[in-house]
Write a protein that holds these residues in place. Structure first.
Motif, short mmCIF file in Angstrom:
data_model
loop_
_atom_site.label_atom_id
_atom_site.label_comp_id
_atom_site.label_asym_id
_atom_site.label_seq_id
_atom_site.Cartn_x
_atom_site.Cartn_y
_atom_site.Cartn_z
N THR A 242 -4.66 7.59 1.42
CA THR A 242 -4.23 6.28 0.91
C THR A 242 -4.23 6.41 -0.60
N ASP B 214 -2.85 4.08 -3.15
CA ASP B 214 -3.28 2.86 -3.84
C ASP B 214 -2.93 1.65 -3.00
N VAL C 61 0.86 -1.20 0.00
CA VAL C 61 0.00 0.00 0.00
C VAL C 61 0.88 1.23 0.00
#
Ligand SMILES: NC(=O)c1ccc[n+]([C@@H]2O[C@H](COP(=O)([O-])OP(=O)(O)OC[C@H]3O[C@@H](n4cnc5c(N)ncnc54)[C@H](OP(=O)(O)O)[C@@H]3O)[C@@H](O)[C@H]2O)c1
Length: 400
Positions: free
Chosen positions: A398, A400, A338
C-alpha cells in the motif's frame, strides 16, 4: 513454501494424488514442475502428465539432476484427444494443473473431466472466449460435483485480481468504488503464449458471441453491480503516466470477483491499462498491438506469424532474470483515494509458474471459503493465495 504438515483442506474428495501437472513437457510446464520440486511441502503426492512418456521421463531426470527428490514422482500418459486418459487423470487427483494451450484448441476436454469428477482445476488461460465457453458448458456440473474450476492462475490474472481485492480492502469505502490497474513490465514471451494470443485475437466475433451468451444466462448479484469499463488513452492525474486501455482477460476476471464478493461494495467499476511515462512509447504500443490484431484476422498472415515463433520455447534464464513487472492500482471511493502496487520478477514464466503452483497448493491444502463451479482466484482463495505469494517473494504494497 516448505510446510511439513500436510492436512487436506476440509471436504475435498480423497484421492491417491494431491496434484497432477498436465503439460509438464512444455516451456511453462517445465518451470512449474521445477517450482513444485523446489517448494512443495514434504510428502506431496504428485505426478507429471503428458502425451509423450520419453519427454516426461526427461523432465523428471532434469528435476533429479537439480537435486530434487523425485522418488515416487509418477509419470501419467494423458492426451487431450483421448477423453478416457483425462477421466483417469481427473479421477486420481485432488487438483489438476494444466499448461496445455492454446486452451481454445486443447482445453475443454480436461475442464469437462474435472467438472464431472469433482476435481479442482487450475490453468493459465488468457483467452476470454475459452473462459466464457467453459462457464456455459461446465459451470453447472462443477457446482454440483463441488469442483473449483479456476482459470487464469498466471500473470493473467492473479496480480490484477488479488491486487484489486487488496485495493478495495485497503480503501474500505461504503459506497461506489472505482479501481484502475496499470501494468508496466519488461519481459519477453514464449512460443506457446504467442500462439495462444494470436489464436484468441483472430476470433474477435466468436469471443463477443460467447460473452453475450454468458451475459444472458449468468445470474447477477442481488442489489449490487460490478463492471469492467473500457477506458480511453489519457494521462493519469494521480500516477502522472500515459495510460493505454489493455484489452486482456484481466478486467473481466476482476469484475467477476467484484460480482461474487460483497467486499467490493454496491457499485464496483474496474478499468485496466498499460502505463508508460512517455507519449512516443504510448503511440508505439497502440500501433504494435493494432498491427498484431489486424494481421491475426487474415488467414495467410496469421499462419506466417505463427510459423515464425516455435511452440515449446521461451525466454532464457538470463533474460528472465532481468525481467520484471509492476501493477499499480488507484482505488477511489467514499471521498478517499488509495494507491497500491503488486510487483515481482519475470511475469510470464518464473512468476507465472510460482502463481500457478501456489494456486494449486492453496486449493489443495488451505482452508478457503466454500466455493464451487467456475470461480476466480480472489473468490476461491483470496487472502490465502496472497499470503502464499508474499511468502514466495511477490510484493503486495500500500503506497499511500
Ligand atoms: N496467461 C499467462 O500468464 C500465461 C503465461 C505463460 C503461459 N501461458 C499459456 O500457457 C500455455 C502454455 O504455454 P507454453 O509456452 O508453456 O507452451 P508450450 O511450451 O508450447 O507447451 C505446450 C504443452 O502442451 C502439450 N500438448 C500439446 N498438445 C497436446 C495434446 N494433444 N495432449 C497433451 N498435451 C499436449 C505439449 O506437449 P508436448 O511436449 O508433447 O508437445 C506441451 O507440454 C499457453 O496457452 C500460454 O498462452 C499463459
Amino acid at each position: 513454501m516448505a510446510d511439513p504438515a500436510i492436512v487436506p483442506a476440509p471436504d475435498r474428495p480423497e484421492r491417491d494424488l494431491d496434484l497432477v501437472l498436465f503439460g509438464a513437457t512444455g516451456f511453462t510446464g517445465g518451470l512449474t514442475a521445477a517450482y513444485l520440486a523446489r517448494n512443495a511441502p514434504h510428502g506431496l503426492r504428485w505426478a507429471l502428465a503428458g502425451r509423450n512418456q520419453d519427454k516426461l521421463a526427461a523432465v523428471r531426470d532434469r528435476l533429479a539432476e537439480s537435486g530434487a527428490d523425485v522418488e515416487g514422482l509418477e509419470l501419467l500418459r494423458a492426451d487431450v484427444t483421448d477423453r478416457a486418459s483425462l477421466d483417469a487423470l481427473a479421477g486420481r487427483a485432488r487438483v489438476v494443473i494444466t499448461t496445455v494451450g492454446p486452451y481454445l484448441t486443447h482445453g475443454e476436454p480436461l475442464v469437462a473431466a474435472c467438472a464431472a469428477a469433482g476435481t479442482d482445476y487450475v490453468d493459465l488461460t488468457g483467452e476470454p472466449e475459452f473462459v466464457d465457453r467453459m462457464y456455459l458448458a461446465h459451470h453447472a456440473t462443477a457446482e454440483r460435483t463441488g469442483a473449483r474450476i479456476v482459470h487464469a492462475c498466471g500473470f493473467d490474472s492473479v496480480p490484477h485480481d488479488l491486487g484489486a481485492l487488496h485495493t478495495v480492502q485497503e480503501l474500505q469505502a461504503e459506497g461506489p468504488v472505482t479501481v484502475r490497474g496499470v501494468v508496466r513490465a519488461d519481459a519477453k514471451f514464449s512460443g506457446g503464449t504467442f500462439h495462444s494470443a494470436v489464436t484468441a485475437v483472430s476470433r474477435a466475433r466468436q469471443m463477443r458471441e460467447a460473452a453475450a451468451e454468458r451475459r444472458r444466462v449468468e445470474p447477477r448479484p442481488a442489489g449490487r453491480s460490478s463492471r469492467a469499463v473500457a477506458g480511453r488513452p489519457h494521462r493519469d492525474p494521480v500516477l502522472g503516466w500515459w495510460l493505454l486501455p489493455m484489452p486482456t482477460i484481466d478486467p473481466y476476471v476482476v469484475a467477476r470477483s467484484g460480482a461474487a464478493l460483497p467486499a467490493y461494495g454496491p457499485e464496483f467499476r474496474y478499468s485496466h491499462y498499460a502505463g508508460t511515462t512517455t507519449l512516443p512509447y504510448a503511440v508505439g504500443g497502440v500501433v504494435g498491438v493494432g498491427a498484431l490484431a489486424l494481421g491475426a484476422q487474415v488467414g495467410p498472415l496469421r499462419r506466417a506469424m505463427l510459423n515464425r515463433v516455435k511452440q515449446g520455447e521461451g525466454p532464457s534464464a538470463e533474460r528472465r532474470e532481468r525481467s520484471w513487472f509492476s501493477v499499480d492500482f488507484v482505488g477511489e471511493g467514499g471521498g478517499r483515494t488509495v494507491r497500491t502496487r503488486v510487483s515481482g520478477g519475470d511475469p510470464g514464466y518464473d512468476e507465472t509458474a510460482k502463481m500457478l503452483a501456489e494456486s494449486a497448493l492453496c486449493l489443495a491444502f488451505d482452508d478457503n471459503p466454500p466455493t464451487a463451479g467456475q470461480v476466480t482466484t480472489a473468490q476461491a482463495m483470496g487472502a490465502n493465495l496472497t499470503a502464499r505469494l508474499r511468502a514466495a517473494g511477490m510484493r503486495f504494497e500500500t503506497l499511500d
